[in-house]
Design an enzyme around this catalytic site. Sequence first.
Site, PDB file in Angstrom:
ATOM      1  N   ARG A   1      12.212  -4.532   6.262  1.00 49.28           N
ATOM      2  CA  ARG A   1      12.979  -4.099   5.084  1.00 49.28           C
ATOM      3  C   ARG A   1      14.397  -3.852   5.580  1.00 49.28           C
ATOM      4  O   ARG A   1      14.600  -3.149   6.560  1.00 49.28           O
ATOM      5  CB  ARG A   1      12.370  -2.815   4.508  1.00 49.28           C
ATOM      6  CG  ARG A   1      12.357  -2.800   3.008  1.00 49.28           C
ATOM      7  CD  ARG A   1      11.557  -1.640   2.526  1.00 49.28           C
ATOM      8  NE  ARG A   1      12.393  -0.713   1.765  1.00 49.28           N
ATOM      9  CZ  ARG A   1      12.776  -0.928   0.516  1.00 49.28           C
ATOM     10  NH1 ARG A   1      12.418  -1.999  -0.120  1.00 49.28           N
ATOM     11  NH2 ARG A   1      13.521  -0.049  -0.118  1.00 49.28           N
TER      12      ARG A   1
ATOM     13  N   HIS B   1       5.487   6.539  -2.549  1.00 53.16           N
ATOM     14  CA  HIS B   1       6.763   7.130  -2.966  1.00 53.16           C
ATOM     15  C   HIS B   1       6.544   8.597  -3.341  1.00 53.16           C
ATOM     16  O   HIS B   1       7.306   9.471  -2.934  1.00 53.16           O
ATOM     17  CB  HIS B   1       7.325   6.427  -4.206  1.00 53.16           C
ATOM     18  CG  HIS B   1       7.528   4.950  -4.047  1.00 53.16           C
ATOM     19  ND1 HIS B   1       7.387   4.072  -5.088  1.00 53.16           N
ATOM     20  CD2 HIS B   1       7.866   4.199  -2.968  1.00 53.16           C
ATOM     21  CE1 HIS B   1       7.634   2.844  -4.672  1.00 53.16           C
ATOM     22  NE2 HIS B   1       7.912   2.890  -3.384  1.00 53.16           N
TER      23      HIS B   1
ATOM     24  N   CYS C   1       0.824  -1.216   0.000  1.00 52.59           N
ATOM     25  CA  CYS C   1       0.000   0.000   0.000  1.00 52.59           C
ATOM     26  C   CYS C   1       0.863   1.273   0.000  1.00 52.59           C
ATOM     27  O   CYS C   1       2.084   1.221   0.091  1.00 52.59           O
ATOM     28  CB  CYS C   1      -0.895  -0.001   1.221  1.00 52.59           C
ATOM     29  SG  CYS C   1       0.029   0.171   2.764  1.00 52.59           S
TER      30      CYS C   1
ATOM     31  N   ALA D   1       3.200   1.701   2.904  1.00 50.98           N
ATOM     32  CA  ALA D   1       4.429   0.915   2.757  1.00 50.98           C
ATOM     33  C   ALA D   1       5.424   1.638   1.859  1.00 50.98           C
ATOM     34  O   ALA D   1       6.630   1.645   2.116  1.00 50.98           O
ATOM     35  CB  ALA D   1       4.106  -0.469   2.187  1.00 50.98           C
TER      36      ALA D   1
HETATM   37  S1  SF4 Z   1      -0.699  -1.710   6.038  1.00 50.37           S
HETATM   38 FE1  SF4 Z   1      -1.870  -0.222   7.203  1.00 50.37          FE
HETATM   39  S2  SF4 Z   1      -1.934   1.579   5.899  1.00 50.37           S
HETATM   40 FE2  SF4 Z   1      -1.367  -0.146   4.573  1.00 50.37          FE
HETATM   41  S3  SF4 Z   1      -3.329  -0.908   3.728  1.00 50.37           S
HETATM   42 FE3  SF4 Z   1      -2.887  -2.097   5.584  1.00 50.37          FE
HETATM   43  S4  SF4 Z   1      -3.984  -0.978   7.194  1.00 50.37           S
HETATM   44 FE4  SF4 Z   1      -3.825   0.433   5.474  1.00 50.37          FE
END
Ligand code: SF4
Length: 536
Positions: free
Chosen positions: A89, A187, A55, A58
């Site tokens: 990471r 990004h 996402c 991330a």
């Molecule tokens: S990791 Fe967190 S911010 Fe990313 S999609 Fe899942 S809940 Fe949403």
Amino acid sequence: MPQNINKAVEKVLDAYPAKVMKNRKSHMVIRETEKIQEIDANTRTIPGIITNRGCAYAGCKGVVIGPIIDMVHIVHGPIGCAYYTWGTRRNKGKTREGGQNFLEYSFCTDLGESDIVFGGEKKLIKAIDEAVALFHPKAISISATCPVGLIGDDIHQVAKQATKEYGIPVLSFSCEGYKGVSQSAGHHIANNKLMSEVIGKNEAYEAKAYSINMLGEYNIGGDEWEISRVMNKIGYHVITSMTGNSVYDEIAAAHKADLNIVQCHRSINYIAEMIEKKYGLPWIKVNFIGIASMSKSLRDMAKYFGDEELINRTEQVIAEEIAEIEEDITHYKKMCEGKTAMLFVGGSRAHHYQGLLKELGMETILAGYQFGHRDDYEGRDVIPNIKLDADSRNIEEIKVEKDQDNYQLRISEEKYKQLQEEIPLGNYKGMISEMGDGTVVIDDLNHFETEQFVKALKPDMFGSGIKDKYMVQKMGVYSKQIHSYDYAGPYAGFRGAVNFARDIAAGMNTSAWKYIISPWKKEPIITGKMGVDQVC
Ligand code: SF4
């Protein structure tokens, strides 16, 4: 070259309902080198298809902002997003003398039910308060996760107030996970904020001769250290890497360099472009993976500076470094020669590793990106033709103007044009142009397709991530993680090439692959006698 590629693609597409089939077909290209080919990319993931994508959070906190070592990175949200990105990471960082390093930590506001109902701003203010009191960081980042945007917490206002109150930069990132279609949106969000609030703020920094910034290099497994070792040997001064092994003040001085070198085009091309517009500082696309690519990138850099002494020194260092690794590479090449690879990695490595594999005598028969855009596949010339769809339109594009005090043309316009003929100055040709006839390029490969293509193309190596590593190995094919390097590295630079060659040579040739099928399934192992002289 795989003969059965057309059939394999058809078989995969046949399994989908019509609408899905049409969509997925546009994300696959069977390479014909005579043609200019287009691919669909950076579009919404098909629900339920088992994508490998992540996402925007991330991409923002996990990739770009998180590696800055002397900032406290507060994840504003429930605990999961912070926990699952804690140390996973492998961006390493060395504490500067007298400096700080928070890479080992994960900070989170840990929102609960009542915060979702009544708002989480108070908790965020308290978290910043605690972070300042306990750690006295150089700067703080706040990364929004999914619920934050939905409940309407104003993290930017909180950041503004905190900056005033504590006298340190507090940067807020609206990188809610649902923004855009992948890590790529994150990004972009991170690039915008670094550009508008960090780069250019360190006026006191004194740049030395041949100062450069390494953009899109995240020091996974020590890559940046290995590249910098060679840079220093040649005589370059690396002001900052963005953002592996970086500290806040060095990023803030990035505008003082003479050249930006871009490793991961996808994650940082926005900053490269904006720095050029604002400060007159050009960028070139480099690739430090593989001996030939590393040597070429160093030669391109020397050509940009055009200094005879630097050019000679570059040649001398390349010769020394190659002499040091030649024997090892020859040894491992014997173990890799003639084998084939499939690569499916984020937004740049599926391209970067192809040269190194070729040097080891291996062919890449399938390659794809999780979140590349069309320019990462087809080259930057395609950018004017890319239409933004509704999913990406909500990612802010910031406009920068020439900085009246600090804009300085590093090379004349004529020289720029002349150099563009010789080196990738302000340009990137993309992955497709370097792939051979009959190979296949696939965007946003999913688990079904991975399984089908592994079965059909039978590669000797599948280079990808943690989520598909074990499904592929259960099929009897060696899978190498090209994100985490399977907890090894560095893989960049000359010495990194040897590390990679050693690891994949061992991985593909380990005797465990011979024992996957039980011996009694291949041949009868029990012999017995029936009666007196009949053997069965
Ligand atoms: S990791 Fe967190 S911010 Fe990313 S999609 Fe899942 S809940 Fe949403």
